[in-house]
Design an enzyme around this catalytic site. Structure first.
Site, PDB file in Angstrom:
ATOM      1  N   HIS A   1      20.033  36.399  25.836  1.00 56.96           N
ATOM      2  CA  HIS A   1      20.956  37.061  24.927  1.00 56.96           C
ATOM      3  C   HIS A   1      20.569  38.513  24.727  1.00 56.96           C
ATOM      4  O   HIS A   1      21.024  39.161  23.768  1.00 56.96           O
ATOM      5  CB  HIS A   1      21.000  36.343  23.572  1.00 56.96           C
ATOM      6  CG  HIS A   1      21.656  35.005  23.634  1.00 56.96           C
ATOM      7  ND1 HIS A   1      21.006  33.842  23.301  1.00 56.96           N
ATOM      8  CD2 HIS A   1      22.900  34.645  24.003  1.00 56.96           C
ATOM      9  CE1 HIS A   1      21.824  32.821  23.469  1.00 56.96           C
ATOM     10  NE2 HIS A   1      22.979  33.274  23.888  1.00 56.96           N
TER      11      HIS A   1
ATOM     12  N   ASP B   1      18.476  60.127  47.835  1.00 59.16           N
ATOM     13  CA  ASP B   1      18.774  58.743  47.450  1.00 59.16           C
ATOM     14  C   ASP B   1      17.620  58.068  46.726  1.00 59.16           C
ATOM     15  O   ASP B   1      17.688  56.888  46.417  1.00 59.16           O
ATOM     16  CB  ASP B   1      19.184  57.913  48.671  1.00 59.16           C
ATOM     17  CG  ASP B   1      18.148  57.960  49.788  1.00 59.16           C
ATOM     18  OD1 ASP B   1      17.074  58.563  49.565  1.00 59.16           O
ATOM     19  OD2 ASP B   1      18.411  57.410  50.871  1.00 59.16           O
TER      20      ASP B   1
ATOM     21  N   GLY C   1       9.587  58.462  47.736  1.00 56.62           N
ATOM     22  CA  GLY C   1       8.276  58.078  47.220  1.00 56.62           C
ATOM     23  C   GLY C   1       7.849  56.711  47.707  1.00 56.62           C
ATOM     24  O   GLY C   1       6.700  56.516  48.147  1.00 56.62           O
TER      25      GLY C   1
ATOM     26  N   THR D   1      14.638  59.241  57.853  1.00 59.17           N
ATOM     27  CA  THR D   1      14.479  60.461  58.639  1.00 59.17           C
ATOM     28  C   THR D   1      13.053  60.970  58.604  1.00 59.17           C
ATOM     29  O   THR D   1      12.461  61.310  59.629  1.00 59.17           O
ATOM     30  CB  THR D   1      15.421  61.553  58.093  1.00 59.17           C
ATOM     31  OG1 THR D   1      16.760  61.082  58.152  1.00 59.17           O
ATOM     32  CG2 THR D   1      15.290  62.837  58.910  1.00 59.17           C
TER      33      THR D   1
END
Length: 574
Positions: A218, A391, A395, A431
């Site tokens: 809840h 995006d 890290g 990349t």
């Protein structure tokens, strides 16, 4: 989320929408509100009724139909249904053998189901109750309320649904339900609260890097707030707590990895694999793994784990067919379902001796260890920077690649820089991963595997060659706001300072200055180029990661002068 709910009676509107999405399966009674299965199994003699506050979907309504529940009573969001809903749904669903209530242990639910049961007995309808109380976070000796009922409710409803279709009596179903509940425990964690439908804001706030441990469905706060550990450590801790709370019993289990509303399938399946590993390490055999969102808390970002010790015959009940809105996974795991492929063969040229060699104590291995410490320290900072311009995965990708390199160095005896090259070229996607791999590959020829500092001239040449390789592949130049903006000044500093006292420190300083200067640039390559002027003011995470490699080189080989360098956390702080 509150912007999308209807302004009047969202629960009734949603119930009608569910019936429309599953034509011929569900009947909606609007006053009082309950949903009823249109085609129960012909051998069923006892009706199964459940319900509770809305906002937990697909709990209850998802198991409405053949092989599941006969009727569901939805209350308002996070609020108990009224006893009249439960009473009238039970009258409509009762079979010749009566009706069984499946109730989550929340005070409002318990009271209203008890009142409805009293009314049914007064009418001469046999009724029994299964009380689900699986939440170990609320297992306190001094609590009069007892444990909350949470995600094990799905397990109870599925097993009892199958048993009811086999013609089980009211007492048999009640006894089975009690045994399933006793064999089940759950625990939940959350990194972000659910959105309040009233305010449109999170119901509570958590500090950065923390999560609530032991939350309720809840949206209740957890029993404690903890620092957010790595997810494998978190799963280990939750598994420990589950087995500390579970009564002794069979070593075969059914597990539910449940999302609380905003947790992605990608995350839940990764957690399932970590849990599977933890179970096997304890000598526990998972026979069923249900992974998905089954008991939500609106859009809370978190998950719960449920473990049920399996008695003989329960896997067959789980595997029994259903015709319900929720398609639970019913396949039973066997030992040959392990998802892990055999270990990859050694790379060409590797020998058994190399695979068991002790890691080097200095040189490239020392640089790898220093870089790993730095990356661990700044991972979250790099993630935040990448979220501003890309995006948000840089890290984690960088940290994952470095962890993989450490594993390679530990298990194969590879030199640290060679391990970095192998990990980033072969195992890091995106990349930046392979581009860093090219750089590491060239640097490996200049950073020795044993004791001693790298030859400065060789390191200058290796940096220049690595830079050229990255530019050939990526096409970036100085000013494009990429790792090139750190590598070029590092290469120039090494070439100019080959005979100075501290060329690595000077190269690191130059690389750091170049990386920080990217904050003034408008990116022209990579994902950051898509956000245009929004990237101005944010240093490029890849450039910072490249600069920190030279900081690690200086830390290892020029410790006296490396103290001039700013701390990695400060470098990456935005």
């Amino acid at each position: 989320m509150s912007y999308f709910l209807p302004e009047t009676d969202p629960v009734l509107t949603a119930a009608r929408g569910l019936a429309l999405a599953h034509p011929g399966l569900i009947e909606v009674n609007s006053s009082p509100l309950y949903l009823r299965a249109r085609a129960p199994h012909p051998d069923r003699t006892v009706g199964l009724v459940s319900g509770g506050g809305s906002g937990h979907e697909p709990l209850h309504t998802g198991l409405l139909g053949l092989g599941g529940l006969d009727a569901v009573c939805p209350g308002a969001i996070f609020a108990s249904p009224h006893n009249r809903q439960i009473y009238e749904a039970s009258v409509a669903a009762a079979g010749s053998g009566g009706v069984l209530h499946i109730v989550k242990n929340y005070t409002g639910d318990v009271i209203n189901f008890q009142i409805a049961a009293e009314r049914l007995r007064h009418d001469g309808i046999p009724v029994a109750t299964v009380l689900v109380d699986d939440d170990l976070a609320t297992d306190a000796a001094d609590s009069a309320t007892g444990r909350r009922g949470t995600a094990a409710t799905t397990v109870v409803e599925k097993l009892l649904g199958a048993a009811a279709d086999r013609g089980a009596s009211l007492q048999e179903l009640a006894d089975l339900g009690a045994r399933v509940v006793a064999a089940s425990r759950s625990v939940a964690v959350a990194a972000r609260a659910q959105t309040s439908p009233t305010t449109g804001s999170p119901a509570f706030t958590l500090g950065a890097g923390t999560l609530d441990y032991g939350v309720g469905i809840h949206g209740e706060r957890g029993t404690r707030t903890i620092a957010h550990p790595p997810v494998d450590d978190l799963v280990r801790r939750m598994t420990d707590d589950l087995f500390d709370a579970l009564p002794a019993g069979p070593d075969e289990v059914l597990v539910v990895v449940n999302g609380l509303g905003a947790t992605t399938g990608l995350e839940l399946h990764a957690i399932a694999d970590l849990l599977h590993t933890q179970l096997l390490a304890r000598g526990i055999r998972p026979r069923v793994m249900a992974v998905g969102t089954y008991t939500a808390a609106l859009d809370m970002a978190g998950f719960s784990l449920t473990v049920t010790r399996l008695e003989p015959g329960w896997t067959e009940l789980w595997a029994a067919p259903t015709r319900t809105p929720l398609d639970l996974p019913r396949r039973i795991l066997t030992d040959d379902h392990a998802p892990h492929a055999p270990a990859a063969p050694s790379r060409p040229g590797a020998t058994p001796e190399a695979a068991t060699a002790a890691p080097g104590e200095a040189g490239g291995r020392a640089v790898l260890d220093a870089y790993a410490r730095i990356v661990t320290q700044v991972r979250d900072n790099l993630t935040r920077l990448d979220q501003l311009v890309g995006d948000g995965d840089f890290g984690d990708n960088l940290a994952g690649g470095v962890r993989r390199a450490v594993e390679l160095a530990d298990t194969t005896g590879a030199d640290g820089m060679t391990a970095l090259a192998g990990a980033f070229l072969d195992d890091v996607g995106g990349t930046s991963g392979p581009l860093f791999g090219l750089l590491f590959q060239h640097l490996a020829s200049a950073v020795p595997s044993g004791d001693g500092a790298p030859d400065r001239a060789a390191l200058a040449t290796a940096t220049a060659e690595g830079l050229a390789a990255v530019q050939r592949v990526g096409g970036a130049v100085v000013g494009d706001c990429t790792l090139i903006d750190a590598l070029v000044p590092a290469a120039e500093a090494l070439a100019a300072a080959a005979d100075t006292e501290a060329p690595l420190t000077e190269a690191a300083q130059a690389a750091v200055r170049g990386a920080l200067a990217t904050a003034s640039l408008r990116p022209r390559r990579g994902r950051a180029s898509y956000v245009g002027d929004h990237a101005i003011g944010v240093p490029d995470p890849g450039a910072l990661a490249a600069a920190l490699l030279y900081v690690a080189l200086a830390d290892v080989h020029e410790p006296a002068t490396a103290t001039r360098l700013p701390a990695p956390g400060y470098i990456t702080l935005h």
